[in-house]
Design a protein around this motif. Structure first.
Motif, PDB file in Angstrom:
ATOM      1  N   GLY A  98      13.258   2.687 -13.430  1.00 20.55           N
ATOM      2  CA  GLY A  98      13.058   3.063 -12.093  1.00 20.55           C
ATOM      3  C   GLY A  98      14.487   3.690 -11.451  1.00 20.55           C
ATOM      4  N   HIS A  99      15.672   3.752 -12.054  1.00 15.87           N
ATOM      5  CA  HIS A  99      16.932   4.198 -11.723  1.00 15.87           C
ATOM      6  C   HIS A  99      17.234   5.199 -12.682  1.00 15.87           C
ATOM      7  CE1 HIS A  99      17.612   1.068  -8.749  1.00 15.87           C
ATOM      8  NE2 HIS A  99      17.240   0.240  -9.700  1.00 15.87           N
TER       9      HIS A  99
ATOM     10  N   GLN B  76       4.531   4.474 -13.844  1.00 10.13           N
ATOM     11  CA  GLN B  76       4.702   3.853 -12.410  1.00 10.13           C
ATOM     12  C   GLN B  76       5.997   3.736 -12.024  1.00 10.13           C
ATOM     13  OE1 GLN B  76       3.033   2.338 -14.971  1.00 10.13           O
ATOM     14  NE2 GLN B  76       3.665   0.146 -15.014  1.00 10.13           N
ATOM     15  N   GLU B  77       7.014   3.370 -12.915  1.00 10.84           N
ATOM     16  CA  GLU B  77       8.516   3.217 -12.791  1.00 10.84           C
ATOM     17  C   GLU B  77       9.121   4.568 -12.381  1.00 10.84           C
ATOM     18  OE1 GLU B  77       9.051  -0.873 -15.257  1.00 10.84           O
ATOM     19  OE2 GLU B  77      10.201   0.939 -15.839  1.00 10.84           O
ATOM     20  N   THR B  78       8.907   5.520 -12.952  1.00 12.98           N
ATOM     21  CA  THR B  78       9.415   6.730 -13.106  1.00 12.98           C
ATOM     22  C   THR B  78       9.143   7.353 -11.570  1.00 12.98           C
ATOM     23  OG1 THR B  78       9.208   7.321 -15.283  1.00 12.98           O
ATOM     24  CG2 THR B  78      10.035   9.250 -13.861  1.00 12.98           C
ATOM     25  N   ARG B  79      10.426   7.986 -10.941  1.00 16.48           N
ATOM     26  CA  ARG B  79      10.332   8.628  -9.740  1.00 16.48           C
ATOM     27  C   ARG B  79      10.147  10.170  -9.986  1.00 16.48           C
ATOM     28  NH1 ARG B  79      15.139   6.795  -9.815  1.00 16.48           N
ATOM     29  NH2 ARG B  79      15.967   8.828  -9.241  1.00 16.48           N
TER      30      ARG B  79
ATOM     31  N   ASP C 147      11.539  12.525  -8.089  1.00 17.89           N
ATOM     32  CA  ASP C 147      12.599  13.245  -7.883  1.00 17.89           C
ATOM     33  C   ASP C 147      13.856  13.169  -9.021  1.00 17.89           C
ATOM     34  OD1 ASP C 147      13.306  10.495  -7.464  1.00 17.89           O
ATOM     35  OD2 ASP C 147      14.270  10.713  -5.638  1.00 17.89           O
ATOM     36  N   VAL C 148      13.155  12.755 -10.180  1.00 17.00           N
ATOM     37  CA  VAL C 148      14.431  12.768 -11.431  1.00 17.00           C
ATOM     38  C   VAL C 148      14.631  14.212 -11.680  1.00 17.00           C
ATOM     39  CG1 VAL C 148      14.552  12.089 -13.620  1.00 17.00           C
ATOM     40  CG2 VAL C 148      13.592  10.509 -12.109  1.00 17.00           C
TER      41      VAL C 148
ATOM     42  N   ASP D 151      13.392  19.006  -9.924  1.00 15.00           N
ATOM     43  CA  ASP D 151      13.196  17.721 -10.079  1.00 15.00           C
ATOM     44  C   ASP D 151      11.721  17.660 -10.741  1.00 15.00           C
ATOM     45  OD1 ASP D 151      11.165  17.855  -8.088  1.00 15.00           O
ATOM     46  OD2 ASP D 151      12.587  16.960  -6.642  1.00 15.00           O
TER      47      ASP D 151
END
Length: 295
Positions: free
Chosen positions: A104-105, A131-134, A136-137, A181
């Protein structure tokens, strides 16, 4: 009748008050049970099919009473493993770490040059579904392996991935690299007539201690890397795409010179088709500059 109504209201109110004491996070996790992922690298596996995945996490120790404390040695840890899929590799890493990897971070995903040239769509699929990955990475590619980038120490941050993430954020000040991203890359990859680009990270070996630097960008055709663009070429791309934020322009006139800061910038692309069906493209650049230094 009135007393019965009051009794019903009182029962409902008490029931709601009791329910409020039972609230909580159904999927909550304690910090001492997870490892926060700061950066991810994906390379082509050596000598076989599949990929090699490098995951960088912040490193902490633990006291007897369960409170976290800083590790006296390195502040980060790199896990590296090969396999056919990201999910399979992450599950295999449970044999090496007692803490669950938490994405998530995560700040960025780096693709090694060889893997980028093969195509990164299969590897992006996991990060799009997880589901954890954003979305906007940031995405990056390397002129070497992603694992080598994540193994490069930083003098400014105890966790190299965090220093590299800040380096990406600072690129707007010079407009010689790009910020892309997952969502932006995927949108352009799936759209006709557009080609995605992502920032290029390299290792500077001209100094006594190697360090990473962002320089230019990598151009893709769909999901495959097809070439690299230098810093001046990258700025030209940003001009035409209306993505210039700042930067400097040096002007030399005779023995004198000036350093100008880009305050505003825009570009307009105008394609033309002549009577012989030859296509030409004209690009008009408009800029507002400020004099910051004269020599």
């Amino acid at each position: 009748m009135f007393m019965k109504h009051r009794r019903t209201v009182a029962v409902v109110a008490i029931s709601l008050a009791i329910c409020l004491t039972f609230t909580g996070c159904w999927d909550g996790r304690e910090l001492n049970t997870i490892s926060l992922v700061a950066g991810v690298g994906v390379d082509a596996a050596k000598g076989k099919s599949g990929i090699t995945m490098t995951v960088q996490v912040g490193k902490t120790g633990q006291t007897n009473n369960g409170k976290e404390k800083e590790s006296p040695t390195s502040k980060y840890l790199n896990y590296q493993k090969s396999g056919d899929t990201e999910l399979g590799i992450i599950r295999e890493l449970t044999h090496e770490t007692s803490r669950r990897l938490f994405f998530g971070h995560n700040q960025f995903i780096i693709f090694g040059k060889q893997e980028a040239e093969k195509g990164i769509k299969p590897q992006l699929d996991f990060f799009l579904r997880d589901q954890e990955t954003r979305l906007d990475v940031w995405l990056l590619t390397s002129d070497t392996t992603a694992g080598e980038i994540l193994n490069t120490e930083s003098d400014l941050s105890p966790i190299p991935a965090m220093d590299l993430a800040q380096l990406i954020a600072n690129q707007k000040a010079n407009s010689e690299s790009v910020e892309t991203d997952i969502l932006d890359f995927t949108s352009k990859m799936e759209s006709e007539g557009t080609s995605p680009v992502i920032g290029l990270v390299k290792i500077d070996r001209t100094t006594k201690k190697p360090k990473f630097l962002l320089s230019g960008m990598a151009a893709f055709k769909q999901d495959k890397m097809v070439g690299e663009m230098s810093e001046p070429e990258t700025r030209g791309y940003l001009w035409t795409m209306n993505k210039i934020h700042s930067g400097t322009v040096d002007v030399k006139v005779g023995n004198s010179g000036s350093s100008l800061e880009i305050l505003e910038g825009s570009g307009k692309i105008s394609p033309k088709l002549d009577k012989n069906n030859h296509v030409s493209v004209s690009i008009k650049i408009t800029a507002k500059l400020g004099i910051r230094e004269m020599t």
